[in-house]
Motif scaffolding. Structure first.
Motif, short mmCIF file in Angstrom:
data_model
loop_
_atom_site.label_atom_id
_atom_site.label_comp_id
_atom_site.label_asym_id
_atom_site.label_seq_id
_atom_site.Cartn_x
_atom_site.Cartn_y
_atom_site.Cartn_z
N VAL A 1 -53.94 60.63 10.73
CA VAL A 1 -54.40 59.75 11.00
C VAL A 1 -53.39 59.79 12.60
CG1 VAL A 1 -53.40 56.93 10.99
CG2 VAL A 1 -55.17 58.16 8.70
N LEU A 2 -52.67 60.19 12.73
CA LEU A 2 -51.32 60.11 13.76
C LEU A 2 -52.23 60.89 15.15
CD1 LEU A 2 -48.50 60.58 12.68
CD2 LEU A 2 -49.24 58.05 13.28
N LYS B 1 -59.45 58.24 18.42
CA LYS B 1 -59.44 56.94 18.17
C LYS B 1 -60.41 56.14 19.04
CE LYS B 1 -54.82 56.67 17.02
NZ LYS B 1 -54.90 58.48 16.65
N THR C 1 -58.31 50.57 17.62
CA THR C 1 -56.86 51.33 18.70
C THR C 1 -55.62 51.55 17.80
OG1 THR C 1 -56.25 48.86 18.46
CG2 THR C 1 -58.04 49.17 20.24
N TRP C 2 -54.47 51.69 17.87
CA TRP C 2 -53.24 51.73 16.84
C TRP C 2 -52.96 50.74 16.41
CZ3 TRP C 2 -51.26 55.57 15.84
CH2 TRP C 2 -51.27 56.82 16.49
N VAL C 3 -53.66 49.14 17.20
CA VAL C 3 -53.37 48.17 16.44
C VAL C 3 -54.35 47.80 14.78
CG1 VAL C 3 -53.62 45.19 16.53
CG2 VAL C 3 -52.08 46.49 18.49
N ILE D 1 -55.75 50.19 13.84
CA ILE D 1 -55.14 51.37 12.50
C ILE D 1 -53.83 50.77 11.90
CG2 ILE D 1 -53.74 53.60 12.54
CD1 ILE D 1 -55.60 54.76 14.54
N PHE D 2 -53.23 50.25 12.00
CA PHE D 2 -52.08 49.22 11.52
C PHE D 2 -53.00 48.37 10.37
CE2 PHE D 2 -48.65 46.19 11.55
CZ PHE D 2 -47.53 46.60 10.28
N SER E 1 -54.94 55.96 4.65
CA SER E 1 -55.18 56.57 5.57
C SER E 1 -56.69 57.31 5.97
CB SER E 1 -54.06 58.16 5.21
OG SER E 1 -52.73 58.60 5.43
N THR F 1 -58.40 54.18 6.69
CA THR F 1 -58.42 54.66 8.14
C THR F 1 -59.46 55.15 8.73
OG1 THR F 1 -56.00 53.56 8.07
CG2 THR F 1 -56.67 55.11 10.08
N ASN G 1 -62.40 54.53 11.78
CA ASN G 1 -62.39 55.06 13.15
C ASN G 1 -63.22 55.57 12.55
OD1 ASN G 1 -60.51 55.08 15.67
ND2 ASN G 1 -60.80 57.55 14.77
#
Length: 157
Positions: free
Chosen positions: A23-24, A28, A32-34, A36-37, A83, A86, A90
């Motif tokens: 995931v890290l 993307k 976005t990171w938001v 994903i969170f 994960s 996500t 994604n």
């Protein structure tokens, strides 16, 4: 707190580390990171609720052959399903929805089977293949809808 004291715990920690790292470092695409969170928090909460109902209340399975929550259980429930969800959201492509649903259903089935074969998960009134319709429903119907909902909410801000 002692790690690696249960049969198959090596498999759990391998899954946890691998899925978090993926995931890290994944490119993307839809998130976005938001996003994903939000997906990790939502999926982790959903996983805790469903696993608590199935594992504790209905007693369909035990993790680490115990009725208590161990560190490996907590990490497994918190991060592996979240994960995978996500990663799915994604990379999801609507024109390949059936392929994505089948591939991720198979992936989840194989990972759950690995938990059983490694000795970490013990089925009580559950068979591993019972999860297939649950996974398929989530990946074919729920998560595509979730991505649409998430995309609308993130683009309106």
């Amino acid at each position: 707190m002692e790690l690696m004291k249960y049969e198959g715990e090596w498999y759990v920690w391998t899954l946890v580390i691998t899925t978090i790292l993926f995931v890290l470092i994944m490119p993307k695409k839809n998130l976005t990171w938001v996003g994903i969170f939000i997906t990790i928090v939502f999926s982790s909460g959903f996983s805790w609720i469903s696993d608590s109902i199935a594992g504790s209340l209905i007693d369909l399975f035990d993790l680490a052959k115990k009725q208590t929550i161990e560190p490996g259980d907590a990490m497994l429930i918190s991060f592996v399903p979240a994960s995978i969800a996500t990663i799915y959201v994604n990379f999801y492509k609507p024109h390949k929805k059936w392929i994505f649903a089948f591939v991720f259903t198979l992936l989840c089935f194989v990972l759950e089977l690995g938990l059983v074969k490694s000795g970490y998960m013990v089925n009580n009134d559950w068979n591993t293949w019972y999860g297939i319709p649950v996974y398929f429903t989530l990946f074919r119907f729920f998560f595509p809808w979730y991505l649409q909902l998430l995309s609308k909410n993130l683009s309106n801000n």
